[in-house]
Scaffold this active site. Structure first.
Site, short mmCIF file in Angstrom:
data_model
loop_
_atom_site.label_atom_id
_atom_site.label_comp_id
_atom_site.label_asym_id
_atom_site.label_seq_id
_atom_site.Cartn_x
_atom_site.Cartn_y
_atom_site.Cartn_z
N CYS A 1 0.84 -1.20 0.00
CA CYS A 1 0.00 0.00 0.00
C CYS A 1 0.88 1.26 0.00
O CYS A 1 1.57 1.52 -0.97
CB CYS A 1 -0.98 -0.03 1.17
SG CYS A 1 -2.39 1.09 0.91
N HIS B 1 -3.64 -5.38 0.79
CA HIS B 1 -3.49 -5.72 2.20
C HIS B 1 -3.90 -7.18 2.43
O HIS B 1 -4.78 -7.70 1.74
CB HIS B 1 -4.39 -4.84 3.07
CG HIS B 1 -3.96 -3.42 3.15
ND1 HIS B 1 -2.85 -3.02 3.86
CD2 HIS B 1 -4.50 -2.29 2.62
CE1 HIS B 1 -2.73 -1.71 3.77
NE2 HIS B 1 -3.70 -1.24 3.02
#
Length: 478
Positions: free
Chosen positions: A327, A424
């Site tokens: 991310c 994630h």
């Protein structure tokens, strides 16, 4: 409602254990927390986001998480500002003072979410926030007695025995609450208890004499809690066990987001996951450096440079080491990160690490979705979720790390030693994790992390059932 005598007394895990215990009895039970302050968040089935603690509680109850379980989520990006998420959607970035002024207007939406969640349920377990009796927060309270009064909720007060001072904490709350608020409290639960319960009897008598509240139970410390995702990142180093094998270094950047992405690696017997605190260099023996998520990518890059970690990372790569970004970590690996509208802080541009040929522009749109993808290196399947602001472009994307639904995602460097993705939860998939660890020079593993979480939730519930009268507790609800 489960109120607490302070932060970290065990409210989140107590509610998770109660959810699992009552769900095993066949009840339709759901968790709720009005306001959560955390950068650890989860994507919901209705396309929003909530605090990860409530997602874990939903899992304990056998439910998919929904935005009504945590209608207000604050995601701090500095000491005095945070992103405000209401009923799963970003509603802006504001200061702590502005949020205090806004809170009363949010209470009707909090109650709206709670009422929706109660529909068709036998029981809703409501987690308070921090201490339930902070006088300076009382006029704007929407998550403790303010909510209890607005929704007419009975409550129990949870106190932490592991730190000492239980009697003082309970009596202090009694002193600070009004008579009407005290009347809402049905009793006290002492959490994280160790030792002989008989020794606590005089303290229980003192509490009852001073407050009129009965001590409902002494819930013993549960080692199962160590296997469950933490609500925040206060004790990252507890996971480290030097000498276990493959060293994976993770710089502890400011405003960490979803640090639990790395829990499956920390649980591996052949992995030494080393969270590197500020003031310390990245260890030269590390085989892999992982850049985790962060609430503000540019601020995280500035912190890397302030610590000299950017130099360490480049030297690590030159020596043949691997670098992984998740991310915001993925964004940091690129050439530059630009925030023209000041979404995550002051407007501007920050130079990235330059290990991937990509650029990112931060914008107001937030991508929230669950993803199933294929790893380009091993061909194994992975599952996870995207939760980010920013659009990434560049020639580096022509060599993707993952392939969700046939489209490219993430990037691999030409030498294959730098990889980044927005996904994630990528390390939760056992087959992928085993192949990835082997590729990094480790022993590999096919351990089932999801099964570990389920076992830990069951053991947490077992302890609560042994130490509390769940039938009596259920009778308190209305």
């Amino acid at each position: 409602m489960v109120l607490g005598t302070g932060s970290d007394v065990g409210k989140s895990l107590s509610v998770a254990g109660l959810c699992r215990a009552y769900a095993r009895r066949g009840l339709q039970v759901a968790p709720f927390k009005a306001q959560n302050m955390s950068n650890n968040a989860a994507v919901t089935v209705d396309g929003g986001e909530i605090g990860r603690a409530q997602a874990l509680q939903a899992r304990a109850a056998g439910l998919a998480p929904t935005t009504d379980m945590n209608p207000v989520l604050l995601k701090p990006d500095s000491d005095v500002t945070a992103q405000l998420v209401v009923q799963g959607r970003v509603e802006g970035r504001l200061s702590a003072a502005d949020y205090q002024r806004l809170k009363p207007a949010l209470l009707p939406r909090v109650v709206e979410s709670l009422n929706r969640l109660c529909e068709g349920r036998d029981l809703v377990l409501i987690e308070g926030a921090g201490s339930g009796a902070e006088r300076y927060l009382r006029p704007q309270d929407i998550s403790n007695m303010g909510l209890a009064s607005a929704a007419d909720l009975p409550a129990v007060l949870l106190a932490d025995d592991s730190r000492g001072g239980v009697t003082a904490a309970v009596l202090g709350h009694h002193l600070l609450w009004t008579a009407a608020e005290r009347a809402r409290v049905a009793g006290v639960i002492v959490n994280k208890f160790r030792g002989d319960p008989a020794i606590f009897a005089p303290a229980a008598a003192d509490i009852r004499q001073a407050t009129g509240w009965q001590v409902l139970g002494l819930v013993r410390w549960s080692e199962a809690a160590r296997a469950l995702p933490a609500e925040d990142s206060l004790a990252l180093d507890q996971a480290r066990q030097p000498g276990r094998g493959l060293v994976i270094a993770v710089p502890e950047i400011p405003r960490l987001a979803n640090a639990c992405d790395l829990d499956p690696l920390a649980a591996e017997p052949g992995v030494d996951l080393h969270w590197v605190r500020p003031g310390h260099p990245l260890p030269a023996e590390a085989a892999v450096v992982v850049l985790p998520g962060a609430k503000s990518t540019r601020a995280a890059l500035e912190a890397l440079r302030a610590e000299g970690w950017d130099i360490d990372i480049r030297a690590h790569h030159r020596r043949g080491g691997r670098v992984v970004g998740i991310c915001a970590g993925f964004q940091m690996l690129g050439r530059r990160v630009t925030d023209p509208d000041g979404i995550e802080g002051p407007p501007g541009e920050t130079e990235g690490l330059g290990l991937l040929d990509i650029d990112t522009v931060i914008g107001p749109a937030k991508r929230l979705c669950e993803i199933t993808a294929t790893d380009a290196i091993s061909g194994t399947r992975v599952t996870g979720y995207e939760m980010h602001m920013g659009v990434t472009t560049g020639a580096g994307l022509a060599r993707p790390w993952l392939s969700p639904d046939g489209r490219p995602e993430g990037a691999l460097s030409p030498d294959g030693r730098v990889m980044g993705s927005y996904l994630h939860g990528i390390f939760g998939a056992g087959a992928f994790r085993a192949r990835w660890l082997q590729a990094m020079g480790g022993a590999g593993s096919a351990g089932d992390h999801a099964a570990r979480i389920e076992t830990a939730l069951d053991r947490l519930a077992d302890g609560i059932e042994a130490d509390l009268d769940l039938d009596a507790l259920l009778r308190l609800a209305h």
